[in-house]
Design a protein around this motif. Structure first.
Motif, PDB file in Angstrom:
ATOM      1  N   SER A 179       0.235 -24.812  13.531  1.00 52.23           N
ATOM      2  CA  SER A 179       0.285 -23.953  14.713  1.00 52.23           C
ATOM      3  C   SER A 179      -1.094 -23.350  14.917  1.00 52.23           C
ATOM      4  O   SER A 179      -1.534 -22.500  14.142  1.00 52.23           O
ATOM      5  CB  SER A 179       1.320 -22.835  14.524  1.00 52.23           C
ATOM      6  OG  SER A 179       1.110 -21.836  15.518  1.00 52.23           O
ATOM      7  N   GLY A 180      -1.767 -23.828  15.946  1.00 50.50           N
ATOM      8  CA  GLY A 180      -3.094 -23.284  16.248  1.00 50.50           C
ATOM      9  C   GLY A 180      -2.993 -21.813  16.619  1.00 50.50           C
ATOM     10  O   GLY A 180      -3.843 -21.003  16.263  1.00 50.50           O
ATOM     11  N   LEU A 181      -1.895 -21.461  17.302  1.00 53.47           N
ATOM     12  CA  LEU A 181      -1.706 -20.090  17.777  1.00 53.47           C
ATOM     13  C   LEU A 181      -1.571 -19.115  16.613  1.00 53.47           C
ATOM     14  O   LEU A 181      -2.156 -18.038  16.615  1.00 53.47           O
ATOM     15  CB  LEU A 181      -0.439 -20.034  18.656  1.00 53.47           C
ATOM     16  CG  LEU A 181      -0.302 -18.827  19.572  1.00 53.47           C
ATOM     17  CD1 LEU A 181      -1.415 -18.784  20.596  1.00 53.47           C
ATOM     18  CD2 LEU A 181       1.062 -18.848  20.256  1.00 53.47           C
ATOM     19  N   LYS A 241       1.962 -26.639  17.519  1.00 51.00           N
ATOM     20  CA  LYS A 241       2.942 -25.647  18.001  1.00 51.00           C
ATOM     21  C   LYS A 241       4.181 -25.625  17.110  1.00 51.00           C
ATOM     22  O   LYS A 241       5.297 -25.433  17.588  1.00 51.00           O
ATOM     23  CB  LYS A 241       3.323 -25.900  19.467  1.00 51.00           C
ATOM     24  CG  LYS A 241       2.128 -25.921  20.424  1.00 51.00           C
ATOM     25  CD  LYS A 241       2.520 -25.760  21.865  1.00 51.00           C
ATOM     26  CE  LYS A 241       1.309 -25.921  22.784  1.00 51.00           C
ATOM     27  NZ  LYS A 241       1.617 -25.779  24.191  1.00 51.00           N
ATOM     28  N   ASP A 283       5.752 -23.553  15.392  1.00 56.17           N
ATOM     29  CA  ASP A 283       5.971 -22.126  15.116  1.00 56.17           C
ATOM     30  C   ASP A 283       7.286 -21.681  15.747  1.00 56.17           C
ATOM     31  O   ASP A 283       7.862 -22.391  16.570  1.00 56.17           O
ATOM     32  CB  ASP A 283       4.785 -21.271  15.615  1.00 56.17           C
ATOM     33  CG  ASP A 283       4.306 -21.688  17.004  1.00 56.17           C
ATOM     34  OD1 ASP A 283       5.159 -21.925  17.891  1.00 56.17           O
ATOM     35  OD2 ASP A 283       3.079 -21.817  17.212  1.00 56.17           O
ATOM     36  N   GLY A 298      -2.654 -29.138  27.359  1.00 53.01           N
ATOM     37  CA  GLY A 298      -1.523 -28.273  27.047  1.00 53.01           C
ATOM     38  C   GLY A 298      -1.021 -28.419  25.622  1.00 53.01           C
ATOM     39  O   GLY A 298      -0.195 -27.623  25.168  1.00 53.01           O
ATOM     40  N   VAL A 299      -1.517 -29.412  24.894  1.00 55.24           N
ATOM     41  CA  VAL A 299      -1.049 -29.621  23.510  1.00 55.24           C
ATOM     42  C   VAL A 299      -1.575 -28.501  22.585  1.00 55.24           C
ATOM     43  O   VAL A 299      -1.038 -28.275  21.514  1.00 55.24           O
ATOM     44  CB  VAL A 299      -1.446 -31.032  22.988  1.00 55.24           C
ATOM     45  CG1 VAL A 299      -2.934 -31.119  22.690  1.00 55.24           C
ATOM     46  CG2 VAL A 299      -0.633 -31.421  21.766  1.00 55.24           C
ATOM     47  N   GLY A 300      -2.614 -27.826  23.051  1.00 57.92           N
ATOM     48  CA  GLY A 300      -3.143 -26.703  22.263  1.00 57.92           C
ATOM     49  C   GLY A 300      -4.488 -26.975  21.618  1.00 57.92           C
ATOM     50  O   GLY A 300      -4.846 -26.334  20.629  1.00 57.92           O
ATOM     51  N   LYS A 301      -5.276 -27.883  22.198  1.00 56.71           N
ATOM     52  CA  LYS A 301      -6.572 -28.246  21.599  1.00 56.71           C
ATOM     53  C   LYS A 301      -7.513 -27.048  21.512  1.00 56.71           C
ATOM     54  O   LYS A 301      -8.082 -26.776  20.464  1.00 56.71           O
ATOM     55  CB  LYS A 301      -7.258 -29.357  22.407  1.00 56.71           C
ATOM     56  CG  LYS A 301      -6.570 -30.701  22.330  1.00 56.71           C
ATOM     57  CD  LYS A 301      -7.326 -31.752  23.122  1.00 56.71           C
ATOM     58  CE  LYS A 301      -7.369 -31.457  24.609  1.00 56.71           C
ATOM     59  NZ  LYS A 301      -6.053 -31.325  25.249  1.00 56.71           N
ATOM     60  N   SER A 302      -7.680 -26.342  22.638  1.00 54.63           N
ATOM     61  CA  SER A 302      -8.686 -25.278  22.617  1.00 54.63           C
ATOM     62  C   SER A 302      -8.242 -24.125  21.727  1.00 54.63           C
ATOM     63  O   SER A 302      -9.050 -23.548  21.001  1.00 54.63           O
ATOM     64  CB  SER A 302      -9.026 -24.809  24.022  1.00 54.63           C
ATOM     65  OG  SER A 302      -7.869 -24.475  24.715  1.00 54.63           O
ATOM     66  N   THR A 303      -6.953 -23.803  21.740  1.00 53.06           N
ATOM     67  CA  THR A 303      -6.434 -22.740  20.863  1.00 53.06           C
ATOM     68  C   THR A 303      -6.678 -23.131  19.407  1.00 53.06           C
ATOM     69  O   THR A 303      -7.130 -22.320  18.591  1.00 53.06           O
ATOM     70  CB  THR A 303      -4.916 -22.557  21.106  1.00 53.06           C
ATOM     71  OG1 THR A 303      -4.709 -22.353  22.505  1.00 53.06           O
ATOM     72  CG2 THR A 303      -4.362 -21.398  20.318  1.00 53.06           C
ATOM     73  N   ARG A 332     -11.995 -20.855  27.100  1.00 54.84           N
ATOM     74  CA  ARG A 332     -10.811 -21.352  26.413  1.00 54.84           C
ATOM     75  C   ARG A 332     -10.924 -21.173  24.896  1.00 54.84           C
ATOM     76  O   ARG A 332      -9.980 -21.417  24.189  1.00 54.84           O
ATOM     77  CB  ARG A 332     -10.573 -22.819  26.767  1.00 54.84           C
ATOM     78  CG  ARG A 332     -10.198 -23.008  28.242  1.00 54.84           C
ATOM     79  CD  ARG A 332     -10.287 -24.458  28.651  1.00 54.84           C
ATOM     80  NE  ARG A 332      -9.340 -25.284  27.942  1.00 54.84           N
ATOM     81  CZ  ARG A 332      -9.662 -26.257  27.106  1.00 54.84           C
ATOM     82  NH1 ARG A 332     -10.918 -26.495  26.836  1.00 54.84           N
ATOM     83  NH2 ARG A 332      -8.739 -26.983  26.540  1.00 54.84           N
TER      84      ARG A 332
HETATM   85  P1  GDP Z   1      -5.245 -27.604  25.642  1.00 61.03           P
HETATM   86  O1  GDP Z   1      -5.080 -27.876  27.098  1.00 61.03           O
HETATM   87  O2  GDP Z   1      -4.827 -28.786  24.815  1.00 61.03           O
HETATM   88  O3  GDP Z   1      -6.606 -27.116  25.272  1.00 61.03           O
HETATM   89  O4  GDP Z   1      -4.198 -26.434  25.281  1.00 61.03           O
HETATM   90  P2  GDP Z   1      -4.414 -24.857  25.144  1.00 61.03           P
HETATM   91  O5  GDP Z   1      -5.034 -24.522  23.839  1.00 61.03           O
HETATM   92  O6  GDP Z   1      -5.093 -24.340  26.368  1.00 61.03           O
HETATM   93  O7  GDP Z   1      -2.914 -24.332  25.083  1.00 61.03           O
HETATM   94  C1  GDP Z   1      -1.989 -24.548  26.126  1.00 61.03           C
HETATM   95  C2  GDP Z   1      -0.887 -23.489  26.052  1.00 61.03           C
HETATM   96  O8  GDP Z   1      -0.160 -23.631  24.836  1.00 61.03           O
HETATM   97  C3  GDP Z   1      -1.411 -22.060  26.073  1.00 61.03           C
HETATM   98  O9  GDP Z   1      -0.527 -21.279  26.829  1.00 61.03           O
HETATM   99  C4  GDP Z   1      -1.396 -21.659  24.619  1.00 61.03           C
HETATM  100  O10 GDP Z   1      -1.203 -20.265  24.446  1.00 61.03           O
HETATM  101  C5  GDP Z   1      -0.206 -22.429  24.085  1.00 61.03           C
HETATM  102  N1  GDP Z   1      -0.395 -22.783  22.676  1.00 61.03           N
HETATM  103  C6  GDP Z   1      -1.508 -23.321  22.123  1.00 61.03           C
HETATM  104  N2  GDP Z   1      -1.341 -23.512  20.799  1.00 61.03           N
HETATM  105  C7  GDP Z   1      -0.101 -23.106  20.501  1.00 61.03           C
HETATM  106  C8  GDP Z   1       0.658 -23.054  19.281  1.00 61.03           C
HETATM  107  O11 GDP Z   1       0.205 -23.418  18.187  1.00 61.03           O
HETATM  108  N3  GDP Z   1       1.934 -22.576  19.384  1.00 61.03           N
HETATM  109  C9  GDP Z   1       2.486 -22.161  20.556  1.00 61.03           C
HETATM  110  N4  GDP Z   1       3.731 -21.722  20.542  1.00 61.03           N
HETATM  111  N5  GDP Z   1       1.794 -22.177  21.710  1.00 61.03           N
HETATM  112  C10 GDP Z   1       0.522 -22.642  21.695  1.00 61.03           C
END
Ligand code: GDP
Length: 328
Positions: free
Chosen positions: A240-242, A202, A204, A65-70, A108
Protein backbone atom coordinates in the motif's frame (compact mmCIF):
# COMPACT_ATOMS: atom_id res chain seq x y z
CA UNK A 1 24.93 39.06 -30.47
CA UNK A 2 25.90 35.43 -30.30
CA UNK A 3 26.13 33.70 -26.96
CA UNK A 4 29.52 32.59 -25.64
CA UNK A 5 30.28 28.96 -26.49
CA UNK A 6 29.19 26.46 -23.89
CA UNK A 7 32.07 25.33 -21.69
CA UNK A 8 31.43 21.60 -21.68
CA UNK A 9 34.22 20.79 -19.23
CA UNK A 10 32.94 23.33 -16.73
CA UNK A 11 29.40 22.04 -17.10
CA UNK A 12 30.53 18.44 -16.55
CA UNK A 13 32.50 19.47 -13.45
CA UNK A 14 29.55 21.41 -12.03
CA UNK A 15 27.23 18.45 -12.53
CA UNK A 16 29.65 16.14 -10.76
CA UNK A 17 29.91 18.68 -7.98
CA UNK A 18 26.17 18.47 -7.40
CA UNK A 19 25.02 21.68 -9.09
CA UNK A 20 21.27 21.38 -9.56
CA UNK A 21 20.91 24.30 -11.95
CA UNK A 22 23.67 22.87 -14.17
CA UNK A 23 22.07 19.44 -14.04
CA UNK A 24 18.74 20.91 -15.14
CA UNK A 25 20.51 22.83 -17.91
CA UNK A 26 22.23 19.65 -19.10
CA UNK A 27 18.94 17.75 -19.15
CA UNK A 28 17.43 20.50 -21.27
CA UNK A 29 20.42 20.09 -23.59
CA UNK A 30 19.93 16.33 -24.02
CA UNK A 31 16.20 16.88 -24.56
CA UNK A 32 16.82 19.40 -27.33
CA UNK A 33 16.49 18.34 -30.95
CA UNK A 34 18.65 21.18 -32.29
CA UNK A 35 21.71 19.89 -34.11
CA UNK A 36 24.20 22.08 -32.21
CA UNK A 37 22.64 21.08 -28.89
CA UNK A 38 22.80 17.43 -29.88
CA UNK A 39 26.51 17.75 -30.61
CA UNK A 40 27.18 19.51 -27.29
CA UNK A 41 25.09 16.93 -25.43
CA UNK A 42 27.16 14.10 -26.89
CA UNK A 43 30.40 15.81 -25.82
CA UNK A 44 29.03 16.24 -22.33
CA UNK A 45 27.89 12.61 -22.16
CA UNK A 46 31.30 11.39 -23.27
CA UNK A 47 32.89 13.23 -20.37
CA UNK A 48 30.33 11.99 -17.84
CA UNK A 49 29.98 8.38 -18.95
CA UNK A 50 33.00 7.17 -16.91
CA UNK A 51 31.22 8.45 -13.80
CA UNK A 52 27.85 6.89 -14.62
CA UNK A 53 26.42 3.44 -14.00
CA UNK A 54 26.32 3.57 -10.23
CA UNK A 55 22.57 3.72 -9.67
CA UNK A 56 19.79 1.25 -9.18
CA UNK A 57 17.66 1.85 -12.26
CA UNK A 58 14.10 0.86 -11.54
CA UNK A 59 11.12 1.09 -13.91
CA UNK A 60 7.61 1.47 -12.55
CA UNK A 61 4.54 0.99 -14.71
CA UNK A 62 0.80 0.64 -14.22
CA UNK A 63 -2.42 2.17 -15.48
CA UNK A 64 -3.39 5.69 -14.39
CA UNK A 65 -4.92 5.53 -10.92
CA UNK A 66 -3.06 2.40 -9.81
CA UNK A 67 -1.13 4.58 -7.36
CA UNK A 68 2.25 5.10 -9.04
CA UNK A 69 2.88 8.64 -7.86
CA UNK A 70 1.67 7.94 -4.31
CA UNK A 71 3.94 4.90 -4.20
CA UNK A 72 6.96 6.67 -5.73
CA UNK A 73 6.53 9.47 -3.20
CA UNK A 74 6.47 6.95 -0.34
CA UNK A 75 9.31 4.79 -1.68
CA UNK A 76 11.42 7.84 -2.49
CA UNK A 77 11.06 9.17 1.08
CA UNK A 78 11.75 5.71 2.50
CA UNK A 79 14.99 5.45 0.52
CA UNK A 80 16.08 9.02 1.27
CA UNK A 81 15.73 8.30 4.97
CA UNK A 82 18.17 5.46 4.41
CA UNK A 83 20.71 7.74 2.82
CA UNK A 84 19.93 7.28 -0.86
CA UNK A 85 19.74 10.09 -3.38
CA UNK A 86 16.63 9.58 -5.44
CA UNK A 87 15.70 10.84 -8.89
CA UNK A 88 12.38 10.32 -10.65
CA UNK A 89 11.98 10.46 -14.41
CA UNK A 90 8.92 9.89 -16.53
CA UNK A 91 8.45 8.42 -19.98
CA UNK A 92 5.12 9.55 -21.32
CA UNK A 93 4.95 9.90 -25.08
CA UNK A 94 1.27 10.87 -24.83
CA UNK A 95 2.28 14.09 -23.11
CA UNK A 96 3.38 15.38 -26.49
CA UNK A 97 -0.24 15.30 -27.57
CA UNK A 98 -1.86 16.71 -24.48
CA UNK A 99 0.81 19.35 -24.09
CA UNK A 100 1.41 18.48 -20.45
CA UNK A 101 2.91 15.53 -18.72
CA UNK A 102 0.68 13.49 -16.45
CA UNK A 103 3.70 11.68 -15.08
CA UNK A 104 6.60 12.89 -13.03
CA UNK A 105 4.50 15.87 -12.04
CA UNK A 106 5.88 17.41 -8.88
CA UNK A 107 2.47 18.11 -7.43
CA UNK A 108 1.77 14.38 -7.54
CA UNK A 109 4.78 13.65 -5.33
CA UNK A 110 4.08 16.06 -2.55
CA UNK A 111 6.70 15.00 -0.02
CA UNK A 112 9.53 14.01 -2.35
CA UNK A 113 9.28 17.21 -4.36
CA UNK A 114 10.16 19.32 -1.33
CA UNK A 115 13.29 17.28 -0.55
CA UNK A 116 16.51 19.01 -1.51
CA UNK A 117 18.21 15.73 -2.27
CA UNK A 118 15.53 14.40 -4.59
CA UNK A 119 15.29 15.26 -8.26
CA UNK A 120 12.01 14.99 -10.16
CA UNK A 121 11.77 15.57 -13.88
CA UNK A 122 8.59 15.24 -15.93
CA UNK A 123 8.55 13.51 -19.28
CA UNK A 124 10.25 15.39 -22.09
CA UNK A 125 7.68 16.62 -24.57
CA UNK A 126 9.95 16.33 -27.59
CA UNK A 127 8.27 14.27 -30.25
CA UNK A 128 8.08 10.53 -30.57
CA UNK A 129 8.59 7.73 -28.06
CA UNK A 130 12.02 7.31 -29.67
CA UNK A 131 12.86 10.92 -28.86
CA UNK A 132 11.54 10.70 -25.32
CA UNK A 133 13.44 7.44 -24.72
CA UNK A 134 16.68 8.91 -26.02
CA UNK A 135 16.44 11.93 -23.74
CA UNK A 136 15.54 9.72 -20.76
CA UNK A 137 18.46 7.34 -21.28
CA UNK A 138 20.86 10.23 -21.58
CA UNK A 139 19.35 11.89 -18.52
CA UNK A 140 20.06 8.70 -16.55
CA UNK A 141 23.77 9.15 -17.38
CA UNK A 142 23.66 12.77 -16.18
CA UNK A 143 21.88 11.84 -12.95
CA UNK A 144 24.30 9.03 -12.16
CA UNK A 145 27.28 11.29 -12.78
CA UNK A 146 25.64 13.78 -10.41
CA UNK A 147 25.58 11.13 -7.70
CA UNK A 148 21.97 9.94 -7.69
CA UNK A 149 22.03 6.28 -6.72
CA UNK A 150 18.36 5.43 -7.20
CA UNK A 151 16.64 6.32 -10.45
CA UNK A 152 12.94 5.58 -10.70
CA UNK A 153 11.54 5.73 -14.23
CA UNK A 154 7.76 5.98 -14.28
CA UNK A 155 5.58 5.15 -17.27
CA UNK A 156 2.01 4.30 -18.18
CA UNK A 157 1.42 1.52 -20.66
CA UNK A 158 0.94 3.68 -23.72
CA UNK A 159 1.95 1.90 -26.92
CA UNK A 160 5.47 0.62 -26.64
CA UNK A 161 6.46 2.72 -23.65
CA UNK A 162 6.60 -0.27 -21.28
CA UNK A 163 9.02 -2.14 -23.54
CA UNK A 164 11.08 1.01 -23.95
CA UNK A 165 11.39 1.56 -20.20
CA UNK A 166 11.99 -2.13 -19.46
CA UNK A 167 14.95 -1.87 -21.83
CA UNK A 168 16.57 1.00 -19.98
CA UNK A 169 16.29 -0.21 -16.37
CA UNK A 170 17.74 -3.02 -14.27
CA UNK A 171 14.46 -3.97 -12.64
CA UNK A 172 11.04 -3.41 -14.19
CA UNK A 173 8.10 -3.33 -11.78
CA UNK A 174 4.47 -3.68 -12.67
CA UNK A 175 1.91 -2.19 -10.30
CA UNK A 176 -1.60 -3.56 -10.48
CA UNK A 177 -4.80 -3.66 -8.45
CA UNK A 178 -6.53 -6.65 -6.91
CA UNK A 179 -7.97 -8.51 -9.81
CA UNK A 180 -8.92 -12.14 -9.84
CA UNK A 181 -10.36 -14.71 -12.20
CA UNK A 182 -11.58 -13.21 -15.46
CA UNK A 183 -10.31 -9.76 -14.58
CA UNK A 184 -6.79 -11.14 -14.75
CA UNK A 185 -7.30 -11.54 -18.47
CA UNK A 186 -7.54 -7.76 -18.71
CA UNK A 187 -3.85 -7.43 -17.81
CA UNK A 188 -1.76 -7.16 -20.93
CA UNK A 189 0.15 -10.41 -21.18
CA UNK A 190 3.12 -8.55 -22.58
CA UNK A 191 3.61 -6.52 -19.45
CA UNK A 192 3.78 -9.65 -17.29
CA UNK A 193 6.49 -10.96 -19.58
CA UNK A 194 8.50 -7.79 -19.04
CA UNK A 195 8.06 -7.57 -15.28
CA UNK A 196 10.81 -8.49 -12.81
CA UNK A 197 8.49 -7.71 -9.93
CA UNK A 198 4.70 -7.51 -9.72
CA UNK A 199 3.07 -5.54 -6.92
CA UNK A 200 -0.62 -5.62 -6.10
CA UNK A 201 -1.08 -2.09 -4.79
CA UNK A 202 -3.74 -0.55 -2.53
CA UNK A 203 -3.62 -3.61 -0.31
CA UNK A 204 -5.09 -1.72 2.63
CA UNK A 205 -8.31 -1.61 4.66
CA UNK A 206 -10.96 -3.90 3.27
CA UNK A 207 -8.89 -4.70 0.19
CA UNK A 208 -6.15 -6.65 1.96
CA UNK A 209 -7.71 -10.10 1.58
CA UNK A 210 -8.69 -9.47 -2.02
CA UNK A 211 -5.17 -8.25 -2.79
CA UNK A 212 -3.60 -11.36 -1.28
CA UNK A 213 -5.90 -13.59 -3.33
CA UNK A 214 -5.05 -11.63 -6.48
CA UNK A 215 -1.34 -12.01 -5.70
CA UNK A 216 -1.74 -15.78 -5.47
CA UNK A 217 -3.53 -15.93 -8.81
CA UNK A 218 -0.94 -13.73 -10.44
CA UNK A 219 1.82 -15.94 -9.09
CA UNK A 220 0.08 -18.86 -10.83
CA UNK A 221 -0.22 -16.91 -14.08
CA UNK A 222 3.47 -15.98 -13.97
CA UNK A 223 4.47 -19.57 -13.39
CA UNK A 224 3.09 -20.37 -16.83
CA UNK A 225 5.26 -17.70 -18.44
CA UNK A 226 8.64 -18.54 -16.95
CA UNK A 227 10.51 -21.80 -17.49
CA UNK A 228 11.38 -23.76 -14.34
CA UNK A 229 15.08 -23.18 -14.78
CA UNK A 230 14.85 -19.39 -15.21
CA UNK A 231 17.29 -17.73 -12.81
CA UNK A 232 14.63 -15.25 -11.69
CA UNK A 233 10.93 -15.84 -11.14
CA UNK A 234 9.19 -12.47 -10.72
CA UNK A 235 7.71 -12.42 -7.22
CA UNK A 236 4.24 -11.00 -6.63
CA UNK A 237 3.97 -8.85 -3.52
CA UNK A 238 1.13 -6.87 -1.97
CA UNK A 239 1.65 -3.31 -0.77
CA UNK A 240 0.00 0.00 0.00
CA UNK A 241 1.72 3.12 -1.22
CA UNK A 242 -0.79 5.21 0.73
CA UNK A 243 -0.01 3.55 4.07
CA UNK A 244 3.64 2.91 3.27
CA UNK A 245 3.15 -0.84 3.69
CA UNK A 246 5.42 -3.21 1.82
CA UNK A 247 8.11 -0.67 0.91
CA UNK A 248 10.84 -2.76 2.56
CA UNK A 249 9.67 -5.88 0.76
CA UNK A 250 9.52 -4.00 -2.53
CA UNK A 251 13.02 -2.58 -2.23
CA UNK A 252 14.38 -5.84 -0.79
CA UNK A 253 13.08 -7.62 -3.89
CA UNK A 254 14.72 -5.08 -6.19
CA UNK A 255 18.04 -5.66 -4.41
CA UNK A 256 17.64 -9.43 -4.45
CA UNK A 257 16.90 -9.33 -8.18
CA UNK A 258 20.14 -7.46 -8.75
CA UNK A 259 22.08 -9.91 -6.59
CA UNK A 260 20.69 -12.95 -8.40
CA UNK A 261 21.51 -11.46 -11.79
CA UNK A 262 24.98 -10.39 -10.66
CA UNK A 263 25.80 -13.83 -9.25
CA UNK A 264 24.85 -15.41 -12.57
CA UNK A 265 27.03 -12.83 -14.38
CA UNK A 266 23.93 -11.41 -16.04
CA UNK A 267 23.66 -8.01 -14.44
CA UNK A 268 26.46 -6.31 -16.35
CA UNK A 269 25.55 -8.34 -19.40
CA UNK A 270 21.99 -7.01 -19.25
CA UNK A 271 23.26 -3.43 -19.16
CA UNK A 272 25.73 -4.08 -21.97
CA UNK A 273 23.15 -5.66 -24.24
CA UNK A 274 20.73 -2.82 -23.47
CA UNK A 275 23.39 -0.45 -24.84
CA UNK A 276 23.85 -2.50 -27.99
CA UNK A 277 20.07 -2.76 -28.53
CA UNK A 278 19.85 0.95 -27.92
CA UNK A 279 22.51 1.62 -30.56
CA UNK A 280 20.51 -0.35 -33.13
CA UNK A 281 17.27 1.35 -32.14
CA UNK A 282 18.92 4.69 -32.88
CA UNK A 283 20.24 3.41 -36.21
CA UNK A 284 16.74 2.22 -37.16
CA UNK A 285 15.14 5.49 -36.08
CA UNK A 286 17.70 7.50 -38.03
CA UNK A 287 17.23 5.41 -41.16
CA UNK A 288 13.47 5.88 -40.99
CA UNK A 289 13.94 9.59 -40.52
CA UNK A 290 16.31 9.81 -43.47
CA UNK A 291 13.92 7.77 -45.57
CA UNK A 292 11.10 10.16 -44.74
CA UNK A 293 13.31 13.19 -45.50
CA UNK A 294 14.82 11.82 -48.73
CA UNK A 295 13.75 14.04 -51.68
CA UNK A 296 13.85 11.15 -54.19
CA UNK A 297 11.59 9.05 -51.98
CA UNK A 298 9.27 11.98 -51.39
CA UNK A 299 8.87 12.54 -55.14
CA UNK A 300 8.16 8.90 -55.73
CA UNK A 301 5.95 7.88 -52.88
CA UNK A 302 2.63 9.32 -54.06
CA UNK A 303 3.05 7.75 -57.49
CA UNK A 304 4.02 4.24 -56.35
CA UNK A 305 1.38 4.20 -53.60
CA UNK A 306 -1.20 4.90 -56.30
CA UNK A 307 0.24 2.18 -58.53
CA UNK A 308 0.11 -0.34 -55.69
CA UNK A 309 -3.49 0.64 -54.92
CA UNK A 310 -4.57 0.19 -58.52
CA UNK A 311 -2.72 -3.11 -58.89
CA UNK A 312 -0.40 -1.75 -61.57
CA UNK A 313 2.61 -2.60 -59.42
CA UNK A 314 3.14 -5.31 -56.82
CA UNK A 315 3.99 -4.21 -53.29
CA UNK A 316 7.39 -5.91 -53.57
CA UNK A 317 8.33 -4.13 -56.80
CA UNK A 318 7.13 -0.82 -55.39
CA UNK A 319 9.21 -1.36 -52.24
CA UNK A 320 12.23 -1.96 -54.46
CA UNK A 321 11.61 1.28 -56.36
CA UNK A 322 11.47 3.23 -53.13
CA UNK A 323 14.66 1.60 -51.85
CA UNK A 324 16.38 2.31 -55.16
CA UNK A 325 15.41 5.95 -54.84
CA UNK A 326 16.79 5.88 -51.28
CA UNK A 327 19.91 4.24 -52.65
CA UNK A 328 20.22 1.25 -50.36
P1 GDP B 1 -1.24 7.13 -10.54
O1 GDP B 1 -2.16 7.72 -11.54
O2 GDP B 1 -0.91 5.70 -10.87
O3 GDP B 1 -0.01 7.94 -10.29
O4 GDP B 1 -2.06 7.07 -9.15
P2 GDP B 1 -2.07 8.06 -7.90
O5 GDP B 1 -0.87 7.84 -7.05
O6 GDP B 1 -2.31 9.45 -8.38
O7 GDP B 1 -3.32 7.54 -7.08
C1 GDP B 1 -4.63 7.51 -7.61
C2 GDP B 1 -5.64 7.52 -6.47
O8 GDP B 1 -5.50 6.33 -5.69
C3 GDP B 1 -5.46 8.68 -5.50
O9 GDP B 1 -6.73 9.12 -5.10
C4 GDP B 1 -4.71 8.07 -4.35
O10 GDP B 1 -4.99 8.71 -3.12
C5 GDP B 1 -5.23 6.65 -4.34
N1 GDP B 1 -4.21 5.72 -3.85
C6 GDP B 1 -2.92 5.67 -4.23
N2 GDP B 1 -2.26 4.69 -3.58
C7 GDP B 1 -3.15 4.09 -2.77
C8 GDP B 1 -3.07 3.01 -1.84
O11 GDP B 1 -2.02 2.39 -1.60
N3 GDP B 1 -4.23 2.67 -1.20
C9 GDP B 1 -5.41 3.31 -1.41
N4 GDP B 1 -6.47 2.89 -0.75
N5 GDP B 1 -5.51 4.34 -2.26
C10 GDP B 1 -4.41 4.74 -2.94
Amino acid sequence: MSRPPLDIDALAAAIRGGGRAELAKAITLVESTRADHRAQAQQLLLRLLPHAGGAHRVGITGVPGVGKSTFIDALGMHLMERGHRVAVLAVDPSSTRTGGSILGDKTRMARLSTERDAFIRPSPTAGTLGGVAKATRETIVLLEAAGYDVILVETVGVGQSEVTVANMVDCFCFLTLARTGDQLQGIKKGVLELADLVAVNKADGKFVIEAKRAARELTGALRLIYPHDAIWHPPVITMSGLEGQGLDEFWGTVLRHREVLAEAGEFEEKRRSQQVDWMWTMVHDQILQRLADNPGVRDLRGKVEEQVRSGELTAALAAQEILNAFDC
